[in-house]
Design a protein around this motif. Structure first.
Motif, PDB file in Angstrom:
ATOM      1  N   TYR A   1       0.845  -1.191   0.000  1.00 22.39           N
ATOM      2  CA  TYR A   1       0.000   0.000   0.000  1.00 22.39           C
ATOM      3  C   TYR A   1       0.885   1.247   0.000  1.00 22.39           C
ATOM      4  O   TYR A   1       1.847   1.327   0.758  1.00 22.39           O
ATOM      5  N   VAL A   2       0.540   2.185  -0.860  1.00 26.85           N
ATOM      6  CA  VAL A   2       1.278   3.446  -0.957  1.00 26.85           C
ATOM      7  C   VAL A   2       0.300   4.599  -0.787  1.00 26.85           C
ATOM      8  O   VAL A   2      -0.912   4.436  -0.996  1.00 26.85           O
ATOM      9  N   PRO A   3       0.773   5.789  -0.382  1.00 30.80           N
ATOM     10  CA  PRO A   3      -0.121   6.936  -0.203  1.00 30.80           C
ATOM     11  C   PRO A   3      -0.898   7.263  -1.485  1.00 30.80           C
ATOM     12  O   PRO A   3      -0.334   7.242  -2.583  1.00 30.80           O
ATOM     13  N   LEU A   4      -2.183   7.537  -1.330  1.00 29.33           N
ATOM     14  CA  LEU A   4      -3.024   7.920  -2.464  1.00 29.33           C
ATOM     15  C   LEU A   4      -3.042   9.448  -2.539  1.00 29.33           C
ATOM     16  O   LEU A   4      -3.786  10.112  -1.816  1.00 29.33           O
ATOM     17  N   THR A   5      -2.218  10.006  -3.385  1.00 24.07           N
ATOM     18  CA  THR A   5      -2.106  11.457  -3.522  1.00 24.07           C
ATOM     19  C   THR A   5      -3.107  11.969  -4.549  1.00 24.07           C
ATOM     20  O   THR A   5      -3.736  11.184  -5.275  1.00 24.07           O
ATOM     21  N   GLU A   6      -3.235  13.277  -4.624  1.00 23.11           N
ATOM     22  CA  GLU A   6      -4.131  13.880  -5.610  1.00 23.11           C
ATOM     23  C   GLU A   6      -3.663  13.549  -7.031  1.00 23.11           C
ATOM     24  O   GLU A   6      -4.482  13.351  -7.931  1.00 23.11           O
ATOM     25  N   GLN A   7      -2.348  13.478  -7.238  1.00 24.42           N
ATOM     26  CA  GLN A   7      -1.820  13.163  -8.558  1.00 24.42           C
ATOM     27  C   GLN A   7      -2.148  11.723  -8.952  1.00 24.42           C
ATOM     28  O   GLN A   7      -2.561  11.447 -10.079  1.00 24.42           O
ATOM     29  N   VAL A   8      -1.993  10.804  -8.002  1.00 25.12           N
ATOM     30  CA  VAL A   8      -2.314   9.395  -8.275  1.00 25.12           C
ATOM     31  C   VAL A   8      -3.810   9.255  -8.556  1.00 25.12           C
ATOM     32  O   VAL A   8      -4.218   8.524  -9.461  1.00 25.12           O
ATOM     33  N   TYR A   9      -4.612   9.970  -7.773  1.00 30.48           N
ATOM     34  CA  TYR A   9      -6.063   9.947  -7.976  1.00 30.48           C
ATOM     35  C   TYR A   9      -6.415  10.436  -9.376  1.00 30.48           C
ATOM     36  O   TYR A   9      -7.233   9.835 -10.072  1.00 30.48           O
ATOM     37  N   SER A  10      -5.779  11.521  -9.803  1.00 29.43           N
ATOM     38  CA  SER A  10      -6.010  12.064 -11.132  1.00 29.43           C
ATOM     39  C   SER A  10      -5.597  11.067 -12.218  1.00 29.43           C
ATOM     40  O   SER A  10      -6.275  10.916 -13.234  1.00 29.43           O
ATOM     41  N   ASP A  11      -4.480  10.367 -11.993  1.00 27.88           N
ATOM     42  CA  ASP A  11      -4.002   9.376 -12.953  1.00 27.88           C
ATOM     43  C   ASP A  11      -4.964   8.188 -13.050  1.00 27.88           C
ATOM     44  O   ASP A  11      -5.135   7.598 -14.121  1.00 27.88           O
ATOM     45  N   ILE A  12      -5.614   7.831 -11.930  1.00 24.52           N
ATOM     46  CA  ILE A  12      -6.588   6.748 -11.940  1.00 24.52           C
ATOM     47  C   ILE A  12      -7.797   7.158 -12.788  1.00 24.52           C
ATOM     48  O   ILE A  12      -8.289   6.394 -13.619  1.00 24.52           O
ATOM     49  N   LEU A  13      -8.262   8.376 -12.572  1.00 24.44           N
ATOM     50  CA  LEU A  13      -9.434   8.866 -13.310  1.00 24.44           C
ATOM     51  C   LEU A  13      -9.157   8.975 -14.802  1.00 24.44           C
ATOM     52  O   LEU A  13     -10.038   8.728 -15.625  1.00 24.44           O
ATOM     53  N   SER A  14      -7.928   9.330 -15.155  1.00 24.60           N
ATOM     54  CA  SER A  14      -7.588   9.504 -16.573  1.00 24.60           C
ATOM     55  C   SER A  14      -7.208   8.184 -17.251  1.00 24.60           C
ATOM     56  O   SER A  14      -7.069   8.139 -18.470  1.00 24.60           O
ATOM     57  N   GLY A  15      -7.037   7.142 -16.447  1.00 27.78           N
ATOM     58  CA  GLY A  15      -6.682   5.852 -17.018  1.00 27.78           C
ATOM     59  C   GLY A  15      -5.189   5.588 -17.092  1.00 27.78           C
ATOM     60  O   GLY A  15      -4.764   4.529 -17.565  1.00 27.78           O
ATOM     61  N   LYS A  16      -4.367   6.535 -16.638  1.00 28.39           N
ATOM     62  CA  LYS A  16      -2.922   6.344 -16.657  1.00 28.39           C
ATOM     63  C   LYS A  16      -2.504   5.253 -15.662  1.00 28.39           C
ATOM     64  O   LYS A  16      -1.534   4.543 -15.882  1.00 28.39           O
ATOM     65  N   VAL A  17      -3.238   5.169 -14.571  1.00 27.27           N
ATOM     66  CA  VAL A  17      -2.997   4.118 -13.581  1.00 27.27           C
ATOM     67  C   VAL A  17      -4.136   3.109 -13.667  1.00 27.27           C
ATOM     68  O   VAL A  17      -5.303   3.467 -13.517  1.00 27.27           O
ATOM     69  N   ARG A  18      -3.804   1.871 -13.976  1.00 26.47           N
ATOM     70  CA  ARG A  18      -4.800   0.815 -14.104  1.00 26.47           C
ATOM     71  C   ARG A  18      -4.851   0.000 -12.823  1.00 26.47           C
ATOM     72  O   ARG A  18      -3.804  -0.357 -12.266  1.00 26.47           O
ATOM     73  N   LEU A  19      -6.054  -0.282 -12.357  1.00 21.21           N
ATOM     74  CA  LEU A  19      -6.223  -1.041 -11.125  1.00 21.21           C
ATOM     75  C   LEU A  19      -6.411  -2.520 -11.425  1.00 21.21           C
ATOM     76  O   LEU A  19      -6.885  -2.892 -12.468  1.00 21.21           O
TER      77      LEU A  19
END
Length: 223
Positions: free
Chosen positions: A205-223
């Motif tokens: 588990y790593v900190p969920l920052t605003e940047q990571v959150y934004s990357d999730i919404l944009s699809g840059k980070v895949r879950l």
């Protein structure tokens, strides 16, 4: 509701869809008494049985079984899964019991109070698992949590997000309230508590920052 072949042709030719096709609804199955397949005898718990049965749905006297699956139908009559109701949610094509996951989380987190729920992730089917854990003294060991959940739960059931909270509210029946947590989702802009996300590459588990959150919404980070 069943769509006949002539209805499909009519839909194609007019390019206009019936109103119900653009809506979501719960998938229900008609109960036919004394039928070898379509009868429903209920559970040992009478209260649980009542929650799964609905009467007078389409006409007076009919009885239907509530599946808990929220579905949507397209113009060809195909059904698509959207969500789950109740104390389960669906992720990676599997139903996840929040009660079972909560017991595992609390055991791994050394009996800290915890609640589990599903949160919507744009671009993903179903809901991703998230847990809110009561951590007044900041003693939660996230590495230990990740290792314990990996050992005890299949991948689809492991919470992808963790929220460390200082207090939790109880319902009138002494259950931890999760409705507000679920509504707030995993948005670090709205949530002041510490948030974490499971990083599959780092296997922790790593900190969920605003940047990571934004990357999730944009699809840059895949879950």
């Amino acid at each position: 509701m069943k769509i006949r072949s002539k209805d499909i042709f009519k839909i194609r030719s007019t390019q206009s869809l019936p109103a119900f096709l653009s809506e979501t609804g719960m998938f229900v199955g008609k109960i036919v008494r004394n039928h070898p397949v379509r009868d429903f005898h209920g559970y040992a718990d009478e209260g649980a049985t009542k929650k799964k049965v609905l009467e007078d749905v389409f006409e007076k006297g009919d009885v239907y079984f509530l599946s808990g699956d929220i579905m949507m139908m397209d113009e060809l009559g195909y059904l698509f899964f959207k969500d789950r109701t109740g104390d389960t949610f669906r992720w990676r094509g599997e139903n996840v019991s929040t009660t079972e996951v909560e017991s595992v989380v609390m055991n791994v987190a050394k009996l800290k109070c915890a609640t589990v729920y599903g949160v919507e992730v744009p671009g993903s089917e179903g809901r991703a698992g998230m847990t809110a854990i009561l951590d007044n003294d900041d003693s939660l060991d996230l590495d230990e949590l990740a290792a314990g959940l990996k050992q005890a739960l299949p991948p689809y059931a492991r919470p992808l997000f963790v929220r460390s909270v200082k207090e939790m509210d109880m319902t009138g029946t002494y259950k931890l309230r999760k409705v507000d947590f679920q509504k707030e989702g995993f948005d670090p802009i709205k949530i002041k508590d510490k948030l974490f996300m499971f990083d599959s590459k780092a296997d922790k588990y790593v900190p969920l920052t605003e940047q990571v959150y934004s990357d999730i919404l944009s699809g840059k980070v895949r879950l």
